[in-house]
Each structure stands twice: as structure tokens, then as C-alpha cells.
Design a protein around this motif. Structure first.
Motif, PDB file in Angstrom:
ATOM      1  N   LEU A  83      13.132  34.386   6.225  1.00  0.00           N
ATOM      2  CA  LEU A  83      12.935  34.700   7.641  1.00  0.00           C
ATOM      3  C   LEU A  83      11.540  35.264   7.877  1.00  0.00           C
ATOM      4  O   LEU A  83      10.885  34.917   8.873  1.00  0.00           O
ATOM      5  CB  LEU A  83      13.998  35.709   8.106  1.00  0.00           C
ATOM      6  CG  LEU A  83      13.830  36.258   9.524  1.00  0.00           C
ATOM      7  CD1 LEU A  83      13.850  35.139  10.555  1.00  0.00           C
ATOM      8  CD2 LEU A  83      14.915  37.295   9.840  1.00  0.00           C
ATOM      9  N   GLU A  84      11.051  36.121   6.997  1.00  0.00           N
ATOM     10  CA  GLU A  84       9.703  36.679   7.148  1.00  0.00           C
ATOM     11  C   GLU A  84       8.658  35.564   7.155  1.00  0.00           C
ATOM     12  O   GLU A  84       7.700  35.604   7.942  1.00  0.00           O
ATOM     13  CB  GLU A  84       9.414  37.669   6.025  1.00  0.00           C
ATOM     14  CG  GLU A  84       8.103  38.421   6.164  1.00  0.00           C
ATOM     15  CD  GLU A  84       8.108  39.430   7.307  1.00  0.00           C
ATOM     16  OE1 GLU A  84       7.013  39.883   7.702  1.00  0.00           O
ATOM     17  OE2 GLU A  84       9.203  39.763   7.809  1.00  0.00           O
ATOM     18  N   ASN A 113       4.859  32.337  10.251  1.00  0.00           N
ATOM     19  CA  ASN A 113       4.436  30.967  10.564  1.00  0.00           C
ATOM     20  C   ASN A 113       4.349  30.776  12.075  1.00  0.00           C
ATOM     21  O   ASN A 113       3.454  30.105  12.584  1.00  0.00           O
ATOM     22  CB  ASN A 113       5.405  29.945   9.977  1.00  0.00           C
ATOM     23  CG  ASN A 113       5.231  29.769   8.482  1.00  0.00           C
ATOM     24  OD1 ASN A 113       4.251  30.233   7.915  1.00  0.00           O
ATOM     25  ND2 ASN A 113       6.185  29.106   7.846  1.00  0.00           N
ATOM     26  N   ARG A 114       5.291  31.401  12.774  1.00  0.00           N
ATOM     27  CA  ARG A 114       5.337  31.311  14.231  1.00  0.00           C
ATOM     28  C   ARG A 114       4.276  32.208  14.855  1.00  0.00           C
ATOM     29  O   ARG A 114       3.581  31.828  15.792  1.00  0.00           O
ATOM     30  CB  ARG A 114       6.735  31.716  14.713  1.00  0.00           C
ATOM     31  CG  ARG A 114       6.869  31.849  16.218  1.00  0.00           C
ATOM     32  CD  ARG A 114       6.890  30.492  16.914  1.00  0.00           C
ATOM     33  NE  ARG A 114       8.145  29.814  16.670  1.00  0.00           N
ATOM     34  CZ  ARG A 114       9.251  29.983  17.417  1.00  0.00           C
ATOM     35  NH1 ARG A 114       9.222  30.830  18.426  1.00  0.00           N
ATOM     36  NH2 ARG A 114      10.335  29.324  17.143  1.00  0.00           N
ATOM     37  N   SER A 115       4.183  33.438  14.348  1.00  0.00           N
ATOM     38  CA  SER A 115       3.257  34.405  14.947  1.00  0.00           C
ATOM     39  C   SER A 115       2.796  35.406  13.888  1.00  0.00           C
ATOM     40  O   SER A 115       3.520  36.370  13.593  1.00  0.00           O
ATOM     41  CB  SER A 115       3.934  35.143  16.110  1.00  0.00           C
ATOM     42  OG  SER A 115       3.088  36.114  16.661  1.00  0.00           O
ATOM     43  N   PRO A 116       1.608  35.208  13.290  1.00  0.00           N
ATOM     44  CA  PRO A 116       1.113  36.107  12.238  1.00  0.00           C
ATOM     45  C   PRO A 116       1.052  37.576  12.669  1.00  0.00           C
ATOM     46  O   PRO A 116       1.169  38.475  11.824  1.00  0.00           O
ATOM     47  CB  PRO A 116      -0.282  35.564  11.937  1.00  0.00           C
ATOM     48  CG  PRO A 116      -0.213  34.123  12.313  1.00  0.00           C
ATOM     49  CD  PRO A 116       0.690  34.065  13.519  1.00  0.00           C
ATOM     50  N   SER A 117       0.886  37.827  13.957  1.00  0.00           N
ATOM     51  CA  SER A 117       0.796  39.210  14.438  1.00  0.00           C
ATOM     52  C   SER A 117       2.130  39.953  14.319  1.00  0.00           C
ATOM     53  O   SER A 117       2.172  41.176  14.441  1.00  0.00           O
ATOM     54  CB  SER A 117       0.329  39.239  15.895  1.00  0.00           C
ATOM     55  OG  SER A 117       1.275  38.609  16.739  1.00  0.00           O
TER      56      SER A 117
END
Length: 465
Positions: free
Chosen positions: A348-349, A354-358
């Protein structure tokens, strides 16, 4: 030569403890990267490849029940477990240096109370009286209260002291046992006003019920004094001294013992400082808790550890609070659903960044692992607080499927960290022992609780004669 917890610790064995502390910290320095790694970063940081090649070759896809014997210090390795010398050396060093965690039984029944007018053994054995105390108290808490109260009784007899301050008293369960069962004068300090109010209500309820079973057996003048006090954890505990004066309506000469059943973070070190600096504190009886919340005033405490710059990172202190014995039990029974959650969280991490590095290291919801919990359901529950919705294609990608199939190696990595967790608790405990010894007082470390019930089972006691 390692620390024997059955032996009174004093200035004669201080050098021995310093050597043991130094050896523990050297291991931490060598394997700190492993202890400070988050399992949630397993795929993000490719932690498996950071392990020595020989470790990977011997541990890859290891069955959980075999892994259990490797990380269990009490288990003997079988003939077919061929491990690299470096891992065997680490395992043996941890066993040799660690404070024993096997429960040590405490015998106090033969002690003669110094305050016999307040003590009534018949009351203690009465089943109705016991029922009043233990109703709605979970087994773990009951186990801890019974044993730490006995330890208080032992210390009180040895120091001729019958006043006790229960710091972080919560609903007052321990305080009631100390007061009504053992006859101590008890001051209960709790930071949350709601808990203090509820504790007083429980006192009233218990006393009303007990009137039906006893005629004058309980001293009506004995009551727990509950005070709503938030102890400052960046000082020497002077606010506790003020509370004691208020509780016992006395001058500044009252001497007392301190008990803390899992004082959180810096509160434990504050109690240690108060014991050191105040002649009024006759004994100390505390169990560690929440090491990850320790800050500079709380660790290191001893001059020796300060001079040697013994620093511990948050993640290492956090893993020291985990339950090694309980996890070994999970491995032995092969509870795959409970074990796979590590791979779920790590996968999940990877999806989140991958979706949002922030959003790296965002706080996800804790998800209870039930039989047959699917990864998609886990993700949905874990991320419901983050305002993101992962697509089916993201969760079913080949990369993610390969990650989830790799769950045994994630378990291996987590288990290696957990195998070393007692080392960090040892470093913290030895620092506290040295702090007491540098103050010129005696102390002991006792594995009082059953570690399977209470992971933080080592009690630090100190006393003044």
C-alpha cells in the motif's frame, strides 16, 4: 558477564553494567539501519536486497514456524537450520546480553506488615472483596496489578514506608488494591480529569457494595485520595511533592514510595529524577512504556550514556515496544492472515507514493486482519482517511501481485527487526539502572509479569534505607 536480575545492583557491579551497555550499543550501531527501518518501506526502499546475501540465501521464503525458532531466544536451533555465521553470532550476542524476560515469581506472603493495624489478610482473601476489584478489568491489567501491588508491599516493608503515590493512576484500580487490600495510604495522580472523576465513583461503588459483606473489617478512614495533576515531565517532579502535601494534609516530612504502571514517555524518567533528588521518596517501582515518546530529558539519563553519546532513533525506540513473545506465537501457528498484513502495508505504501510522492509516510487507518481479508478491502479501509481512492487496476497490477506473493520475505524482515527489539529496551533500561547507581542507591530489574500477557514485563525498583 551479563546483568543478573535476581541480584541487587550497587556500585560494586556498576562497571560490569557499563560494559554491558557499551556492548549493546555497539550492536545497535552495526545493525541500526535494520532497527530504524520501517516495514512499510520494505518495497519502497527494497530492503530485502539490503540484507547480507548470505542471510537472504538462508532465510528466503522461510516457513513461519521455522522462523519462530530463529528469533525465539529460548528455542534451540535444529540441525537442519543452516544459518550464516554472522546471523548466528548476532543471535547469540542478543541472548547473552539481553536482560532475562522469563517471568520471575515474587514471594511475599511470609512478610509481616509493619502497618498491621491497616492490613487484614481475611479481607484480601474474601471472594466478594476480590470481585469488587476485578470486575470489568481485563486479564492483562489484572495480572499486572496483582503483581506490582505485591512488589509495592515488599518494598514498603523493606523501607518501613506505608505511604504510596500512584502516578498515572487512570481509573484507580491499582490504587484501590494498594489502599483497601494492603492498607497503604495512597495518593493517586491522574492527568485526565474525567478519569479522576470516574475513579472516585468506582471507590464509592466498591465501598457501598462491601458494606453488605463486612462489619468493621475495612478501616473507614482509609480512602484513596484522587488528584487531577498533570505531572511536568521536563523537571524533577516537584509538582508531585506538592500533590503529596495536599493529599495527606501533612508537613513536608511525609516519606512515600512511588509506583508507576507503564508511565508513558518522559514520565518514567521524571519519577527517576524525583527519586534521586528527594529524600522523601523511599522507594520506586515502575514499568517502562512508550519508549518512542522519549525526548532528550528522558534519554539518556546516566552520565555514562550521555558522555558516550548513546542516541536512539524514534523507529528503534518504537520497535522496542512491540510484543516479541506474542509474535513468535503467531509464527508458530502459521497464522497467515495475521502475518500477511506486513506485505499489505508495504504494498500500500508503494501504491500511495506512486500516486502522490508527497503523501509518503501518511498516517493510514489501522485495519484489523480477519480471515480472508482481501488486499483491495484492506486498501479501502486503510486509506479512507486520506481522501484518495485507488483503482482496481492499480491494486491488481503485476507489480503489486508479485509484492503480495512475496509476503514470507516481508515477514522475515519484520521478524529480524523484532528479534533485536529487546536490545533497544535493554539499552534504555541499563541507562536507567546506571542513573540510579550513579546516585548512590540500590536498584533491581525484575521480569515480574508474564511476557506473553505483558510485553513490557521488566520492573525497575529502587530503594533507600
Amino acid at each position: 558477564m551479563t546483568l543478573n536480575t535476581n541480584k541487587m545492583l550497587n556500585k560494586e557491579n556498576k562497571v560490569q553494567i557499563e560494559i554491558q551497555s557499551s556492548m549493546c550499543y555497539k550492536i545497535y550501531q552495526q545493525y541500526g539501519w535494520l532497527l530504524n527501518a520501517y516495514v512499510s518501506d520494505y518495497y519502497v526502499s527494497d530492503y530485502w536486497r539490503q540484507l547480507p546475501q548470505s542471510w537472504r540465501d538462508s532465510l528466503e521464503n522461510l516457513k513461519p514456524e521455522v522462523l519462530a525458532s530463529i528469533i525465539d531466544p529460548a528455542a534451540a536451533l535444529t540441525d537442519f537450520q543452516i544459518l550464516p555465521l554472522s546471523l548466528l553470532s548476532l543471535r547469540q550476542s542478543l541472548i547473552y546480553l539481553s536482560l532475562p524476560r522469563a517471568q520471575e515469581f515474587l514471594y511475599v506472603d511470609q512478610l509481616k506488615p509493619t502497618y498491621s493495624l491497616l492490613y487484614n489478610k481475611n479481607v484480601m482473601q474474601n471472594k466478594h472483596f476480590k470481585n469488587c476489584f476485578w470486575k470489568r478489568i481485563k486479564m492483562k491489567k489484572r495480572h499486572e496489578i496483582q503483581l506490582i501491588a505485591k512488589m509495592c508491599y515488599k518494598l514498603a516493608n523493606e523501607t518501613q514506608c506505608n505511604y504510596i503515590v500512584d502516578v498515572g493512576s487512570g481509573l484507580g484500580h491499582l490504587s484501590r488494591v494498594l489502599c483497601y487490600m494492603y492498607g497503604f495510604r495512597v495518593c493517586a495522580l491522574e492527568a485526565q480529569e474525567y478519569l479522576t472523576t470516574e475513579a472516585r465513583k468506582l471507590d464509592d461503588l466498591m465501598e457501598n457494595k462491601m458494606k453488605n459483606y463486612f462489619d468493621g473489617s475495612i478501616n473507614n478512614k482509609l480512602r484513596v485520595t484522587h488528584l487531577n495533576v498533570k505531572v511536568k515531565t521536563n523537571c524533577d517532579g516537584s509538582d508531585i511533592l506538592e500533590a503529596v502535601k495536599e493529599a495527606f494534609s501533612s508537613n513536608d516530612n511525609i516519606q512515600f514510595g512511588i509506583v508507576g504502571l507503564h508511565p508513558c514517555g518522559n514520565l518514567g524518567p521524571t519519577l527517576l529524577r524525583l527519586f534521586k533528588h528527594s529524600s522523601r521518596v523511599k522507594f520506586l517501582n515502575i514499568v517502562g512504556c512508550c519508549y518512542m515518546k522519549l525526548t532528550t530529558p528522558g534519554y539518556p539519563l546516566s552520565t555514562y550514556c550521555k558522555q558516550n553519546n548513546y542516541d536512539l532513533q524514534y523507529s528503534a525506540r518504537e520497535v522496542a515496544c512491540h510484543a516479541l513473545e506474542a509474535y513468535i506465537a503467531k509464527l508458530k501457528v502459521g497464522d497467515f492472515d495475521q502475518l500477511k498484513v506486513h506485505a499489505y502495508r508495504a504494498a500500500l505504501e508503494k501504491l500511495i507514493i506512486n500516486r502522490s510522492p508527497s503523501m509518503y509516510h501518511s498516517q493510514v487507518n489501522s485495519v484489523k486482519c480477519t480471515d480472508g481479508l482481501e488486499f483491495a478491502e484492506y486498501c479501502s479501509k486503510a486509506t479512507s482517511n486520506l481522501g484518495i481512492e485507488l483503482s482496481r487496476s492499480e491494486m491488481d497490477s503485476l507489480e503489486i501481485r508479485n509484492y503480495l506473493d512475496d509476503w514470507r520475505n516481508v515477514v522475515v524482515f519484520y521478524s529480524l527487526r523484532l528479534m533485536m527489539a529487546p536490545l533497544i529496551e535493554n539499552i534504555i533500561m541499563l541507562d536507567r539502572v546506571l542513573y540510579i547507581l550513579e546516585s548512590g542507591h540500590h536498584c533491581e530489574v525484575t521480569s515480574l509479569f508474564d511476557p506473553k500477557l505483558s510485553p513490557r514485563n521488566q520492573i525497575l525498583t529502587a530503594k533507600k534505607y
